[in-house]
Design a protein around this motif. Structure first.
Motif, PDB file in Angstrom:
ATOM      1  N   GLU A   1       0.818  -1.218   0.000  1.00 14.36           N
ATOM      2  CA  GLU A   1       0.000   0.000   0.000  1.00 14.36           C
ATOM      3  C   GLU A   1       0.852   1.269   0.000  1.00 14.36           C
ATOM      4  OE1 GLU A   1      -0.437  -2.566   1.877  1.00 14.36           O
ATOM      5  OE2 GLU A   1      -2.413  -3.345   1.279  1.00 14.36           O
ATOM      6  N   LEU A   2       2.040   1.197   0.576  1.00 15.33           N
ATOM      7  CA  LEU A   2       2.920   2.366   0.560  1.00 15.33           C
ATOM      8  C   LEU A   2       3.350   2.706  -0.855  1.00 15.33           C
ATOM      9  CD1 LEU A   2       5.195   1.580   3.655  1.00 15.33           C
ATOM     10  CD2 LEU A   2       3.279   3.193   3.530  1.00 15.33           C
ATOM     11  N   ALA A   3       3.694   1.695  -1.630  1.00 11.56           N
ATOM     12  CA  ALA A   3       4.085   1.931  -3.019  1.00 11.56           C
ATOM     13  C   ALA A   3       2.894   2.397  -3.851  1.00 11.56           C
ATOM     14  CB  ALA A   3       4.691   0.669  -3.615  1.00 11.56           C
ATOM     15  N   ASP A   4       1.716   1.817  -3.616  1.00 13.13           N
ATOM     16  CA  ASP A   4       0.525   2.240  -4.361  1.00 13.13           C
ATOM     17  C   ASP A   4       0.196   3.703  -4.085  1.00 13.13           C
ATOM     18  OD1 ASP A   4       0.318  -0.297  -5.390  1.00 13.13           O
ATOM     19  OD2 ASP A   4      -1.098  -0.987  -3.864  1.00 13.13           O
ATOM     20  N   ALA A   5       0.322   4.119  -2.834  1.00 10.25           N
ATOM     21  CA  ALA A   5       0.054   5.523  -2.502  1.00 10.25           C
ATOM     22  C   ALA A   5       1.060   6.441  -3.179  1.00 10.25           C
ATOM     23  CB  ALA A   5       0.095   5.717  -0.986  1.00 10.25           C
ATOM     24  N   ALA A   6       2.301   6.013  -3.253  1.00 13.49           N
ATOM     25  CA  ALA A   6       3.311   6.828  -3.925  1.00 13.49           C
ATOM     26  C   ALA A   6       3.050   6.920  -5.419  1.00 13.49           C
ATOM     27  CB  ALA A   6       4.706   6.243  -3.655  1.00 13.49           C
ATOM     28  N   ARG A   7       2.593   5.813  -6.040  1.00 12.97           N
ATOM     29  CA  ARG A   7       2.266   5.858  -7.469  1.00 12.97           C
ATOM     30  C   ARG A   7       1.099   6.802  -7.742  1.00 12.97           C
ATOM     31  NH1 ARG A   7       2.996   0.149  -6.686  1.00 12.97           N
ATOM     32  NH2 ARG A   7       4.994  -0.565  -7.562  1.00 12.97           N
ATOM     33  N   ILE A   8       0.122   6.828  -6.850  1.00  7.80           N
ATOM     34  CA  ILE A   8      -1.015   7.738  -7.024  1.00  7.80           C
ATOM     35  C   ILE A   8      -0.553   9.194  -6.982  1.00  7.80           C
ATOM     36  CG2 ILE A   8      -3.158   8.529  -5.960  1.00  7.80           C
ATOM     37  CD1 ILE A   8      -3.662   5.663  -5.062  1.00  7.80           C
ATOM     38  N   ASP A   9       0.444   9.448  -6.137  1.00  2.32           N
ATOM     39  CA  ASP A   9       0.978  10.812  -6.041  1.00  2.32           C
ATOM     40  C   ASP A   9       1.923  11.154  -7.185  1.00  2.32           C
ATOM     41  OD1 ASP A   9      -0.433  11.227  -3.744  1.00  2.32           O
ATOM     42  OD2 ASP A   9       1.207  10.657  -2.399  1.00  2.32           O
ATOM     43  N   GLY A  10       2.136  10.217  -8.114  1.00  2.00           N
ATOM     44  CA  GLY A  10       2.967  10.494  -9.272  1.00  2.00           C
ATOM     45  C   GLY A  10       4.427  10.117  -9.120  1.00  2.00           C
ATOM     46  N   CYS A  11       4.752   9.330  -8.120  1.00  2.45           N
ATOM     47  CA  CYS A  11       6.144   8.939  -7.905  1.00  2.45           C
ATOM     48  C   CYS A  11       6.534   7.848  -8.908  1.00  2.45           C
ATOM     49  CB  CYS A  11       6.339   8.440  -6.478  1.00  2.45           C
ATOM     50  SG  CYS A  11       8.054   8.118  -6.039  1.00  2.45           S
ATOM     51  N   THR A  12       7.718   7.928  -9.442  1.00  2.37           N
ATOM     52  CA  THR A  12       8.192   6.919 -10.376  1.00  2.37           C
ATOM     53  C   THR A  12       8.616   5.655  -9.620  1.00  2.37           C
ATOM     54  OG1 THR A  12      10.457   7.759 -10.294  1.00  2.37           O
ATOM     55  CG2 THR A  12       8.980   8.714 -11.937  1.00  2.37           C
TER      56      THR A  12
ATOM     57  N   TYR B   1      11.626   3.116  -5.031  1.00  3.98           N
ATOM     58  CA  TYR B   1      12.780   2.357  -4.542  1.00  3.98           C
ATOM     59  C   TYR B   1      13.682   3.229  -3.674  1.00  3.98           C
ATOM     60  CZ  TYR B   1      17.707   1.029  -4.997  1.00  3.98           C
ATOM     61  OH  TYR B   1      19.037   0.788  -4.755  1.00  3.98           O
ATOM     62  N   TRP B   2      13.960   4.440  -4.122  1.00  3.82           N
ATOM     63  CA  TRP B   2      14.952   5.270  -3.447  1.00  3.82           C
ATOM     64  C   TRP B   2      14.380   5.984  -2.212  1.00  3.82           C
ATOM     65  CZ3 TRP B   2      19.975   5.449  -3.441  1.00  3.82           C
ATOM     66  CH2 TRP B   2      20.635   6.554  -2.922  1.00  3.82           C
ATOM     67  N   ARG B   3      13.136   6.468  -2.312  1.00  3.48           N
ATOM     68  CA  ARG B   3      12.585   7.298  -1.244  1.00  3.48           C
ATOM     69  C   ARG B   3      11.802   6.519  -0.204  1.00  3.48           C
ATOM     70  NH1 ARG B   3      10.191  12.493  -4.693  1.00  3.48           N
ATOM     71  NH2 ARG B   3      12.179  13.070  -5.710  1.00  3.48           N
ATOM     72  N   ILE B   4      11.290   5.340  -0.570  1.00  2.31           N
ATOM     73  CA  ILE B   4      10.455   4.575   0.362  1.00  2.31           C
ATOM     74  C   ILE B   4      11.143   3.293   0.807  1.00  2.31           C
ATOM     75  CG2 ILE B   4       8.254   3.380   0.640  1.00  2.31           C
ATOM     76  CD1 ILE B   4       7.030   5.358  -1.279  1.00  2.31           C
ATOM     77  N   MET B   5      11.554   2.487  -0.159  1.00  2.00           N
ATOM     78  CA  MET B   5      12.095   1.168   0.173  1.00  2.00           C
ATOM     79  C   MET B   5      13.453   1.250   0.872  1.00  2.00           C
ATOM     80  SD  MET B   5       9.840  -0.979  -0.586  1.00  2.00           S
ATOM     81  CE  MET B   5       8.346  -1.158  -1.559  1.00  2.00           C
TER      82      MET B   5
END
Length: 299
Positions: free
Chosen positions: A190-201, A206-210
């Motif tokens: 869900e963290l990655a999905d939320a970032a994709r919704i905000d337009g994150c590549t 990978y770099w900012r969350i993982m």
């Protein structure tokens, strides 16, 4: 009508009843047996280190006397000074730190990058290629020495640090990929999905969350990589020819000659070179243990 009071003699036994232990007799016995086994195994594991420290303070004759004495008499602290000045260990230490530092940087970033692809990206044949990567763990390092030496000699890399550092920038090793991949799979999608919704590549995820969340696993990989580079003897002996390029392990091996071995100096130098590794594990053990434990929470 007045309420009927219960006699005190009926409730007193319930209040003063003895409190039973939650641990049964068998559980206590197994607990004592476990503690005893841990103490015995711990003593067996630390015994060689104690012998190393004790022998590093003895003379050449005292090291081989029988029965051996754990406490040296007299104590020869000059063994450390003679050992560290007999060979240029300052230069060996610098070379080792350069190689180990480059290996840590290369392995942490490349293995985490590959592990993210296997853990989060869906592409055809992902599981097959991951199986191929894991299968490389069964290849002994000895069978790869000859082709690697031929390849690096043709590239002109022999007697340089390049054969010991450049290969680490290509994947980082199957074990490290597996370790970080398992940790990435414990992070909620869900963290990655939320970032994709905000337009994150994908690289931004990978770099900012993982990467920040996988800090325990990354520190664990960094410790393993540093220890492998610090203790590596076969690689420096094969690829390094000049004494000024020797690492700590190769420098320790140079104490041995065809006719004689300076055991007192070699043991003193070995003890001195173990101290940085012990300090590293002491200060990073919290992240090390957490990284190992967390990698097995999700398959």
């Amino acid at each position: 009508m007045a309420a009927v009071q219960q006699p005190l003699t009926d409730i007193a036994p319930a209040r003063i009843a003895p409190r039973r232990s939650t641990m049964s007799r068998n559980d206590r016995i197994w607990r004592y047996v476990t503690v005893a086994l841990l103490l015995i195994m711990g003593t067996i594991m630390i015994a060689p280190f104690l012998w190393l420290v004790s022998s590093s303070l003895k003379s050449q004759v005292q090291i081989f006397q029988y029965p051996p004495d754990l406490i040296p008499n007299p104590v020869k602290f000059e063994n450390y000074f003679n050992a560290l000045t007999y060979k240029p260990f300052g230069l060996y230490l610098r070379n080792t730190l350069v190689i180990a530092g480059l290996n840590v940087i290369a392995v942490v970033f490349t293995s985490s990058f590959v592990a993210y692809g296997f853990a989060r990206l869906r592409f055809p044949g992902r599981d097959f290629w991951f199986g191929i990567v894991i299968a490389t763990l069964f290849l002994p390092y000895a069978i790869m020495i000859v082709p690697q030496f031929i390849m690096f000699s043709r590239l002109g890399w022999v007697d340089t640090f390049l054969p010991l550092t450049v290969p680490m920038f290509f994947g980082g090793g199957a074990f490290n990929i597996f370790l970080i991949r398992q940790f990435f799979r414990t992070i909620p999608e869900e963290l990655a999905d939320a970032a994709r919704i905000d337009g994150c590549t994908e690289f931004g995820i990978y770099w900012r969350i993982m990467m920040p969340l996988a800090r325990p696993a990354l520190i664990t990989v960094a410790i393993f990589t540093f220890l492998n580079a610090w203790n590596d003897l076969l690689g420096p002996i094969i690829f390094l020819r000049s004494p000024e390029n020797f690492t700590v392990a190769a420098g320790l091996a140079s104490f041995r000659s065809v006719q004689d071995v300076s055991w007192d100096l070699q043991l003193a130098a070995s003890t001195a070179m173990i101290i940085p590794v012990v300090l590293l594990f002491f200060f990073a053990q919290r992240y090390f243990i957490k990284g190992i434990v967390m990698t097995g929470l999700k398959g």
